[in-house]
Design a protein around this motif. Sequence first.
Motif, PDB file in Angstrom:
ATOM      1  N   TYR A 189       0.457  12.119  -9.389  1.00 10.82           N
ATOM      2  CA  TYR A 189      -0.836  12.779  -9.190  1.00 10.82           C
ATOM      3  C   TYR A 189      -0.947  14.079  -9.976  1.00 10.82           C
ATOM      4  CZ  TYR A 189      -4.869  14.848  -6.889  1.00 10.82           C
ATOM      5  OH  TYR A 189      -6.086  15.426  -6.642  1.00 10.82           O
ATOM      6  N   ILE A 244      -5.531   2.449  -5.827  1.00  7.54           N
ATOM      7  CA  ILE A 244      -5.672   3.701  -5.080  1.00  7.54           C
ATOM      8  C   ILE A 244      -6.221   4.791  -5.993  1.00  7.54           C
ATOM      9  CG2 ILE A 244      -4.408   5.528  -3.879  1.00  7.54           C
ATOM     10  CD1 ILE A 244      -2.483   3.336  -2.881  1.00  7.54           C
ATOM     11  N   LEU A 299       1.163   3.967  -2.850  1.00 17.59           N
ATOM     12  CA  LEU A 299       0.784   5.348  -2.585  1.00 17.59           C
ATOM     13  C   LEU A 299       1.880   6.311  -3.031  1.00 17.59           C
ATOM     14  CD1 LEU A 299      -1.287   7.284  -1.319  1.00 17.59           C
ATOM     15  CD2 LEU A 299      -0.111   6.953   0.878  1.00 17.59           C
ATOM     16  N   GLN A 300       3.128   5.885  -2.900  1.00 17.29           N
ATOM     17  CA  GLN A 300       4.243   6.724  -3.336  1.00 17.29           C
ATOM     18  C   GLN A 300       4.200   6.934  -4.850  1.00 17.29           C
ATOM     19  OE1 GLN A 300       8.704   7.140  -1.783  1.00 17.29           O
ATOM     20  NE2 GLN A 300       8.365   5.192  -2.763  1.00 17.29           N
ATOM     21  N   PHE A 346       0.818  -1.205   0.000  1.00 15.21           N
ATOM     22  CA  PHE A 346       0.000   0.000   0.000  1.00 15.21           C
ATOM     23  C   PHE A 346       0.856   1.262   0.000  1.00 15.21           C
ATOM     24  CE2 PHE A 346      -1.976   3.431   2.463  1.00 15.21           C
ATOM     25  CZ  PHE A 346      -3.087   3.698   1.663  1.00 15.21           C
ATOM     26  N   THR A 347       1.828   1.336   0.913  1.00 16.32           N
ATOM     27  CA  THR A 347       2.621   2.562   1.018  1.00 16.32           C
ATOM     28  C   THR A 347       3.476   2.792  -0.224  1.00 16.32           C
ATOM     29  OG1 THR A 347       4.276   1.292   2.281  1.00 16.32           O
ATOM     30  CG2 THR A 347       2.698   2.612   3.531  1.00 16.32           C
ATOM     31  N   ILE A 380      -4.473  14.348  -1.341  1.00 12.52           N
ATOM     32  CA  ILE A 380      -3.184  14.446  -2.016  1.00 12.52           C
ATOM     33  C   ILE A 380      -2.997  15.825  -2.621  1.00 12.52           C
ATOM     34  CG2 ILE A 380      -1.807  13.522  -3.933  1.00 12.52           C
ATOM     35  CD1 ILE A 380      -2.918  10.815  -3.378  1.00 12.52           C
ATOM     36  N   GLY A 422      -1.111   0.853  -6.600  1.00 15.97           N
ATOM     37  CA  GLY A 422      -1.259   2.274  -6.925  1.00 15.97           C
ATOM     38  C   GLY A 422      -2.426   2.509  -7.856  1.00 15.97           C
TER      39      GLY A 422
END
Length: 468
Positions: free
Chosen positions: A45, A343, A38-39, A34-35, A357, A340
Amino acid sequence: MAAQPRFRNDAVVVANTPHEKHAVDEVLPPFRMFTSGLQHVAAMYAGVVAPPMIVGPAVGLSAKETAFLVGASLFTAGLATLLQTLGFWRVGARLPFVNGVSFAGVTPMIAIGKDRGHDGIAVIFGAIIVASVIGFVLAPYFSKLLRFFPPVVTGTVITLIGVSLLPVAFGWSQGTQGAPGYGSMKNIGMAALTLAIVLVLRKLLRGFLQQIAILLGLVIGTIVAIPMGMTDFGAITDADPIGFPTPFHFGAPQFEISAIISMCIVMLVCLTESTADMLALGKVVGRPADERTIEGGLRADTLGSALSPLFNGFMASAFAQNIGLVAMTKVRSRFVVAAGGGILIVLGLCPMAASVIAVVPLPVLGGAGVVLFGSVAASGVQTLAGAAMEKGENALIVATALGIGLIPIAAPDFYHAFPKDVLVVLDSGISTGCVVAIVLNLAFNHLGRKPHPEELEQQALAEVTAVH
């Protein structure tokens, strides 16, 4: 069956057993998955939301409709990323390959839909669907061009990818263009501080924490920016908790020949850039991208692009900045990038979550972006180191391709007198540099020249390596 290579620190070694998984196929523990995913989302983004934020107002959409486009772009980027990483049948590169909205289409989309509101968006979506279907059909043939991408070509293109992305990081470092404080010492200082934080974390931390240094740097940078008044939490309070991108929200797609031709040119640009990105990523993860990998990757690109307009999204393409993240963190698992993608889908379905974000100030993103994009350029230089620059005219090929590829960066108005449709290609230094490198490589290293037996042996060895 030959043993698969695996990674130990920065070196590639051969696994002791033929059944040991390649690092690309490794499934990490849930929290790390997950982390790390997320990175990747944090790194891409701004690049995903920027095109709809530019195109929406340019074609006459309201602020709320533009926000809807942003959510749809996040949602469709997640779908396209899952197609790339997980794949099915012969669709998907099955590499840690991130897909998002292509910047190559921004200018022609504005030209197509300017001042036409919903009708303009409908024409854009229709053109994207047709161009994407054509691209899907062409993918198997386009992938056969792999032999025209030796290190002298791929190294040049990878270097151009990194160098072309750096101005994006510099722009972020200055803040929001037109807003108070744009380009101020405060903004640039915040970017420099974030860069320093990332470098210190990479130096001091070990293991998993070192791998997510970029994410930690973004979090710490944002926290530091709060008392300085550089963060805006209004995006969270104004956002709806749930917002599904209703299919054909702006009406049924409309099909116009001129718009379709324009987006077909954009599709060729995207196919070229994605091919170069897959070759770059293959070298980074130690699984060279062969013809079948590229074919699957291009099919995922084009299928994702064809599905995007159904959910009000734009053309999908590779995100080169995430290649730099893979190179820097050494986390090569495609399932991390798939996380990712998941997410991104959640963010697209939950505007309030997506806005979290968005709280990260642009200067903080810019500081981290310098490291990310610079890592891509460094990978290109490393590739060029093995390109036999001393042989033939390879140095001339690199010099010319780099020079022409840097024109849009060094002299942005250089092609101002050219037709707008031509600018779709010329304004992309990656595409022009790639085309020049391929043409010159053909002229100097293929046409009218028979390779020496030693070169044939090296080429055969390279093909065998690519297969395994």
